[in-house]
Design an enzyme around this catalytic site. Sequence first.
Site, PDB file in Angstrom:
ATOM      1  N   LYS A 170     -95.307-110.264 -41.984  1.00  0.00           N
ATOM      2  CA  LYS A 170     -95.418-109.035 -41.179  1.00  0.00           C
ATOM      3  C   LYS A 170     -95.734-107.848 -42.081  1.00  0.00           C
ATOM      4  O   LYS A 170     -95.211-107.746 -43.194  1.00  0.00           O
ATOM      5  CB  LYS A 170     -94.108-108.818 -40.421  1.00  0.00           C
ATOM      6  CG  LYS A 170     -94.164-107.701 -39.383  1.00  0.00           C
ATOM      7  CD  LYS A 170     -92.879-107.650 -38.557  1.00  0.00           C
ATOM      8  CE  LYS A 170     -92.901-106.505 -37.545  1.00  0.00           C
ATOM      9  NZ  LYS A 170     -91.688-106.468 -36.705  1.00  0.00           N
ATOM     10  N   SER A 199     -87.650-108.157 -32.025  1.00  0.00           N
ATOM     11  CA  SER A 199     -89.049-108.292 -32.428  1.00  0.00           C
ATOM     12  C   SER A 199     -89.467-109.652 -32.962  1.00  0.00           C
ATOM     13  O   SER A 199     -90.639-109.853 -33.256  1.00  0.00           O
ATOM     14  CB  SER A 199     -89.382-107.248 -33.487  1.00  0.00           C
ATOM     15  OG  SER A 199     -89.629-106.043 -32.857  1.00  0.00           O
ATOM     16  N   SER A 233     -92.080-106.533 -31.818  1.00  0.00           N
ATOM     17  CA  SER A 233     -93.154-105.878 -32.522  1.00  0.00           C
ATOM     18  C   SER A 233     -93.901-106.813 -33.481  1.00  0.00           C
ATOM     19  O   SER A 233     -94.947-106.447 -33.986  1.00  0.00           O
ATOM     20  CB  SER A 233     -92.607-104.689 -33.326  1.00  0.00           C
ATOM     21  OG  SER A 233     -91.668-105.135 -34.291  1.00  0.00           O
TER      22      SER A 233
END
Length: 443
Positions: free
Chosen positions: A43, A145, A120
């Site tokens: 990420k 997330s 997210s």
Amino acid sequence: MSEKIIKEVGEINKEYNYFNEIPKDLEEHLVKGKLSGYFVSIKDCIVVKDMESRAGSKILSGYKPVFDAGVAEKIKKEGGIIIGKTAQDEFGFGSFSKNVGVDMKIPLNPFDRERCCGGSSGGSAGITQKALFKHISIAESTGGSIVCPASFCGVYGLCPTYGLVSRYGLMDYANSLDKIGPMAKNVEDIALALSVIAGYDERDSTSVKRDKEDYSQYLKRDIKGMKIGLIKEAFGEGVDEEVKKKINEKVKELEEKGAKVEEVSLPLNAKYSLAAYYIIAMSEASTNLAKFCGMRYGKHEKLEGGFNEYFSKVRSANFGVEAKRRIIIGTFARMSGFRDAYYIKSLKVRTKLIEEYKKMFERFDVLISPTMPVIAPKFSEIEKMTPLENYMMDILTVGPNLAGLPHMNIPVGFKEKMPIGLMVIGNHFDEGKLFQIGKELKR
Ligand code: GLN
């Protein structure tokens, strides 16, 4: 081999926008270790040396870290090859990966490009579903997330116990909530990835000292006699009927395999977790973002005017709408005169919520609910949502995040060709039981 993978990832990216950064060339798998043969995406908010790392924000464009995050170090040491930084909501602010930096592209759902990936960690979930090579993604969760996008994209996603995985090198969203965890196409790879990335790190002050575990051992255990609490409130109003039906079917399966299932109620969580979460998360976020002012990292503007003028110019131009909204709400909640009523009160509520969970774990091994109340929404539906409706999407995931409890998404079926996810929550450091359930639902 690596050249082929980079090409493949590039092709997928053209259509789906899962990566903010892909390196031009990759090393070959020379290091022998637990992750030899694996390609790993990370990420964007977790720093990787010499790879642009922006946490999905324009304000960090051009920022190339000079060091590896703790998890990136471990992955490289075990032979994993890092294939890029995945798309996300700016600094983690969102549930659909639609709040990407103002100069970035929105990742599209691997099953239907008119729908979102969830957020997210949307890019991580999307590439995990699409990749045909051996792949693991390293994602991050503050309030859901990891499991949310894993649910919307039909993959496994584990958010570990708070403090189990080092956050050294993570660009924080909210320090008392942030956790780093893996996503993969199967539970075996999740257990393997956790075995690699878990462990004490003195560079993270919240890292917990514990003996290293080999989580793969749990995959061999059955679930006979395991006590499961089915969270009643997670089957109430606003949750899709087909989602409920699928989860109930799967719970029946677990019962047939020897688990004991009972319905349980978590009334405080149902009523207060969302409000407490958003106040705490935004309060912490608003202070964390103060360091992005165009002086040290990333975007700089022409230095002129007073400090406040310069600061405002940089932040106005480079933060997205949701980041700005959270700075304003978070600052308000911490302001003198309001602090006691909002921020401090939320912290007290948080303690009560943790107690409610802890009581449950005196009687149960794990708790189960749907991960998300619905399947991945269409972008056209998201357009019509108010910020509050947006936040309400997280109603089932914020609880375990506030309590720092490990939780995992298990893909269990489809509605209208879109994946449905089941969430299993364990007591602190009981990740092993989540893997037992994950494995059993496949057997
Ligand atoms: N959707 C939640 C939020 O916007 C959770 C995000 C996250 O876990 N990073 O705060």
